[in-house]
Scaffold this motif. Structure first.
Motif: not given
Length: 116
Positions: A89-95, A100
Motif C-alpha cells: 500500500f505504501l509503495h502504491w500510494w507514495r511510489r 516502503s
C-alpha cells in the motif's frame, strides 16, 4: 604434535589470498565501460532489483510461515501479511521504494518481536 608452518609460507598464502580477493572484486568494474551501452546491461539494471526483492519476499514469506517444510514462527502468521500489505500500500500510494522497504521492514520486525 603438528608442526607449525613457516612464516614465509603463511605470508605467501595470505598474499595470494589477498591478491585473488582484490582481483575478483575489481573484475566486474573492468567491464563496466565495455557494457555501458549494452541493451542486456540496461535490461539487467532495470529488472534485477525487482527480481532480488521478489526473491527476498518469497524467501521470508515461505520460510517464516512454515510453507517451505520447516517449522514456522507463531508471530509470523500475523506479521508477514500485515507488513506485506502495508509495504504494498505504501509503495502504491507514495511510489517511494526506500520508504516502503524501510517502513515494511521496520513494521515486520516490530510485529514479529511483539507477537510471540
Amino acid at each position: 604434535m603438528t608442526a607449525m608452518p613457516d612464516f614465509g609460507y603463511v605470508l605467501a598464502a595470505l598474499f595470494a589470498m589477498g591478491a585473488v580477493t582484490v582481483g575478483l572484486r575489481a573484475l566486474p568494474f573492468a567491464f563496466v565501460r565495455t557494457l555501458k551501452g549494452s541493451p542486456l546491461f540496461e535490461f539487467l539494471g532495470t529488472t534485477m532489483p525487482v527480481g532480488v526483492m521478489v526473491a527476498l519476499v518469497a524467501y521470508t514469506v515461505f520460510g517464516r510461515l512454515g510453507l517451505s517444510g520447516e517449522g514456522g514462527d507463531p508471530g509470523a502468521a500475523w506479521a508477514v501479511p500485515v507488513a506485506l500489505v502495508v509495504t504494498i500500500f505504501l509503495h502504491w500510494w507514495r511510489r517511494n521504494t526506500v520508504a516502503s522497504i524501510f517502513v515494511g521492514t521496520a513494521l515486520y520486525m516490530v510485529l514479529v518481536n511483539l507477537v510471540v
